[in-house]
Design a protein around this motif. Structure first.
Motif, PDB file in Angstrom:
ATOM      1  N   PRO A   1       1.523   3.809   9.310  1.00 26.09           N
ATOM      2  CA  PRO A   1       2.816   3.548   9.954  1.00 26.09           C
ATOM      3  C   PRO A   1       3.829   4.678   9.746  1.00 26.09           C
ATOM      4  CG  PRO A   1       2.044   1.589   8.840  1.00 26.09           C
ATOM      5  CD  PRO A   1       1.125   2.694   8.428  1.00 26.09           C
ATOM      6  N   ALA A   2       3.882   5.257   8.550  1.00 25.66           N
ATOM      7  CA  ALA A   2       4.844   6.333   8.292  1.00 25.66           C
ATOM      8  C   ALA A   2       4.568   7.514   9.224  1.00 25.66           C
ATOM      9  CB  ALA A   2       4.782   6.777   6.832  1.00 25.66           C
TER      10      ALA A   2
ATOM     11  N   LEU B   1       6.004  14.488   4.745  1.00 24.75           N
ATOM     12  CA  LEU B   1       5.391  13.188   4.448  1.00 24.75           C
ATOM     13  C   LEU B   1       4.492  13.313   3.223  1.00 24.75           C
ATOM     14  CD1 LEU B   1       3.633  10.773   6.967  1.00 24.75           C
ATOM     15  CD2 LEU B   1       2.400  11.589   4.977  1.00 24.75           C
TER      16      LEU B   1
ATOM     17  N   THR C   1       3.090   7.363  12.092  1.00 25.35           N
ATOM     18  CA  THR C   1       3.461   6.897  13.435  1.00 25.35           C
ATOM     19  C   THR C   1       4.949   7.116  13.688  1.00 25.35           C
ATOM     20  OG1 THR C   1       1.757   5.191  13.317  1.00 25.35           O
ATOM     21  CG2 THR C   1       3.493   4.859  14.950  1.00 25.35           C
TER      22      THR C   1
ATOM     23  N   TYR D   1      -4.524   1.538  15.264  1.00 23.85           N
ATOM     24  CA  TYR D   1      -3.882   1.442  13.942  1.00 23.85           C
ATOM     25  C   TYR D   1      -4.874   0.928  12.903  1.00 23.85           C
ATOM     26  CZ  TYR D   1       0.756   1.869  16.169  1.00 23.85           C
ATOM     27  OH  TYR D   1       1.857   2.309  16.859  1.00 23.85           O
ATOM     28  N   ARG D   2      -5.587  -0.156  13.259  1.00 30.15           N
ATOM     29  CA  ARG D   2      -6.526  -0.752  12.309  1.00 30.15           C
ATOM     30  C   ARG D   2      -7.643   0.222  11.963  1.00 30.15           C
ATOM     31  NH1 ARG D   2      -6.070  -6.275  15.215  1.00 30.15           N
ATOM     32  NH2 ARG D   2      -4.391  -7.224  14.001  1.00 30.15           N
TER      33      ARG D   2
ATOM     34  N   PRO E   1       8.487   7.299  -7.117  1.00 31.67           N
ATOM     35  CA  PRO E   1       7.998   8.208  -8.168  1.00 31.67           C
ATOM     36  C   PRO E   1       8.263   9.685  -7.866  1.00 31.67           C
ATOM     37  CG  PRO E   1       6.335   6.571  -7.625  1.00 31.67           C
ATOM     38  CD  PRO E   1       7.416   6.434  -6.597  1.00 31.67           C
TER      39      PRO E   1
ATOM     40  N   PHE F   1       0.784   2.082   4.341  1.00 36.58           N
ATOM     41  CA  PHE F   1       2.059   2.794   4.492  1.00 36.58           C
ATOM     42  C   PHE F   1       1.886   4.117   5.232  1.00 36.58           C
ATOM     43  CE2 PHE F   1       5.196   5.921   2.852  1.00 36.58           C
ATOM     44  CZ  PHE F   1       6.279   5.431   3.564  1.00 36.58           C
TER      45      PHE F   1
ATOM     46  N   ALA G   1       9.944   7.078   8.668  1.00 36.78           N
ATOM     47  CA  ALA G   1       8.918   6.247   8.022  1.00 36.78           C
ATOM     48  C   ALA G   1       9.265   4.767   8.188  1.00 36.78           C
ATOM     49  CB  ALA G   1       8.788   6.615   6.542  1.00 36.78           C
TER      50      ALA G   1
ATOM     51  N   VAL H   1       4.864  -0.774  13.377  1.00 36.16           N
ATOM     52  CA  VAL H   1       3.470  -1.188  13.197  1.00 36.16           C
ATOM     53  C   VAL H   1       3.408  -2.638  12.693  1.00 36.16           C
ATOM     54  CG1 VAL H   1       1.297  -0.697  12.004  1.00 36.16           C
ATOM     55  CG2 VAL H   1       2.685   1.179  12.893  1.00 36.16           C
TER      56      VAL H   1
ATOM     57  N   ARG I   1      -2.704  -0.742   0.195  1.00 37.09           N
ATOM     58  CA  ARG I   1      -1.251  -0.601   0.343  1.00 37.09           C
ATOM     59  C   ARG I   1      -0.865   0.827   0.754  1.00 37.09           C
ATOM     60  NH1 ARG I   1       1.448  -1.852  -4.776  1.00 37.09           N
ATOM     61  NH2 ARG I   1       3.385  -1.664  -3.616  1.00 37.09           N
ATOM     62  N   VAL I   2      -1.558   1.820   0.205  1.00 38.49           N
ATOM     63  CA  VAL I   2      -1.204   3.202   0.540  1.00 38.49           C
ATOM     64  C   VAL I   2      -1.579   3.514   1.996  1.00 38.49           C
ATOM     65  CG1 VAL I   2      -1.602   5.631  -0.014  1.00 38.49           C
ATOM     66  CG2 VAL I   2      -1.315   3.956  -1.854  1.00 38.49           C
TER      67      VAL I   2
ATOM     68  N   PRO J   1       3.487  13.054  -5.245  1.00 38.06           N
ATOM     69  CA  PRO J   1       3.822  12.808  -6.663  1.00 38.06           C
ATOM     70  C   PRO J   1       3.536  11.380  -7.117  1.00 38.06           C
ATOM     71  CG  PRO J   1       5.599  13.987  -5.573  1.00 38.06           C
ATOM     72  CD  PRO J   1       4.652  13.563  -4.498  1.00 38.06           C
ATOM     73  N   GLY J   2       3.603  10.404  -6.207  1.00 40.23           N
ATOM     74  CA  GLY J   2       3.326   9.025  -6.576  1.00 40.23           C
ATOM     75  C   GLY J   2       1.847   8.672  -6.559  1.00 40.23           C
ATOM     76  N   LEU J   3       1.012   9.587  -6.064  1.00 34.42           N
ATOM     77  CA  LEU J   3      -0.411   9.278  -5.882  1.00 34.42           C
ATOM     78  C   LEU J   3      -1.341  10.122  -6.747  1.00 34.42           C
ATOM     79  CD1 LEU J   3      -0.457   9.156  -1.931  1.00 34.42           C
ATOM     80  CD2 LEU J   3      -0.342   7.194  -3.502  1.00 34.42           C
TER      81      LEU J   3
ATOM     82  N   LEU K   1       4.995  12.015  -0.786  1.00 27.50           N
ATOM     83  CA  LEU K   1       4.105  10.959  -1.268  1.00 27.50           C
ATOM     84  C   LEU K   1       3.206  11.403  -2.423  1.00 27.50           C
ATOM     85  CD1 LEU K   1       2.842   9.123   1.934  1.00 27.50           C
ATOM     86  CD2 LEU K   1       4.168   8.172   0.039  1.00 27.50           C
TER      87      LEU K   1
ATOM     88  N   PHE L   1      12.620  12.047   6.305  1.00 28.72           N
ATOM     89  CA  PHE L   1      11.351  11.320   6.217  1.00 28.72           C
ATOM     90  C   PHE L   1      11.571   9.807   6.156  1.00 28.72           C
ATOM     91  CE2 PHE L   1       7.950   9.330   3.612  1.00 28.72           C
ATOM     92  CZ  PHE L   1       6.963   9.371   4.591  1.00 28.72           C
TER      93      PHE L   1
END
Lengths: 210, 210
Positions: free
Chosen positions: B159-160, B184, B162, B124-125, A190, B156, A160, A167, B152-153, B190-192, B188, A156
């Motif tokens: 692009p990740a 992916l 992508t 992308y935008r 985390p 990420f 990533a 991008v 920020r998330v 666990p951090g969110l 991610l 990953f």
């Protein structure tokens, strides 16, 4: 200079000139004439070393990967842990992407739509193998949790990072690259790091700077 | 058919033909002649609708984004939460990438090295804006922690994703795409996600399948 030495110098300046042209115009719009002009060599000299555009693009990718690998090995010798090594490597590549034309061109060629004819696979596999080893070490060193799967995490992080720089390049000409690479780590840590090590791990992100 | 209607049909078959050629050969190696042949129209008919290759590539990107957006909106109506919506959208795009040539070609053109001349920025935008909204909702709905930063998330995840689909395409012709998209999310989340919701969130990953 002896003939062979001169040939090595000529080849190097062709690869450098090709990097400038590929970086500015992309693979599709680069031509051997433009590259010969940029490298300040005759078309004949260029043809002596490279018969076609894909051979030149592959030489740029190889040279980029060689430069990036050598930086990465240096980053590892400076690091006090495998996790610090991975973070230093990601920052180092961001520095090369924003300052060295061969690296910028090589990575752009690797993610180019015409990649099917270029040697784009080897660099991905090489970085993934390196990260599998470093993630394994980070588990042994107690930074990463025991249930982290090195193959899945490396599988990953490398893609990533590829997307993050792509991008950032497309939207902002890489002006926000360090910020985006730092976000990659701060969002992933985390899920990977032992809770009692998370503050120390996050403090390493100050290394992700120009 | 009335003239205008016929023109719409012709244009649509040209875009479809262009997608097939771009998808197989990449932007650099596609030609208007090959596209006219694939679309089964004369060179004159093609020229009536599209004056140059970049206009055709942009039409494929626009059509791909329109298809993907419409799937995404459908995914959202089926989802019981914003988080489930994001996971369904990521799985839906993986399905389109592996089954619809316009989507595969459009995404390949977006990440193409020649993107500077193509309309690669808008998709992308657009995805990032959608994800900023959905991440905000996921915080309100109590799935994501309050300290999650939607900008920020989203900056990420898009692009990740992508990079994940690009490297899966380069290394494995997208055969491992669903597995990589599932990774992916599982890396991610666990951090969110709030700890007490993590098991439910992880269970949603069964949705990431062909």
């Amino acid at each position: 200079m002896p003939t062979q030495e001169r040939a090595v110098v000529t080849r190097a300046s062709i690869v450098q000139g090709a990097a400038v042209v590929f970086d500015e115009r992309g693979y599709a719009n680069a031509s051997l004439d433009l590259i010969a002009e940029q490298a300040n060599v005759t078309r004949g000299a260029l043809y002596f070393h490279f018969k076609a555009k894909d051979a030149l693009a592959n030489a740029v990718i190889e040279e980029q990967h060689r430069i990036s690998r050598s930086y990465a090995e240096h980053a590892l010798t400076e690091a006090r842990s495998a996790l610090e090594g991975m973070i230093r490597m990601s920052a180092g590549l961001a520095r090369q992407l924003t300052t060295e034309v061969v690296v910028s061109a090589g990575i752009r060629l690797t993610t180019d739509g015409t990649a099917s004819e270029l040697s784009a696979k080897d660099p991905y596999r090489d970085w993934m193998d390196t990260f599998v080893t470093l993630i394994g070490l980070a588990i042994e060193q107690g930074d990463f949790r025991d249930d982290v799967d090195p193959v899945r995490v490396a599988g990953f992080i490398i893609p990533a990072y590829t997307g993050v720089q792509l991008v950032s390049d497309t939207l902002h000409d890489r002006a926000d690259l360090f910020e985006r690479v730092s976000d990659l780590w701060s969002l992933l840590l985390p899920g990977l790091v032992r809770p009692e090590r998370l503050a120390d791990a996050t403090a390493l992100l100050t290394l992700v700077a120009p």
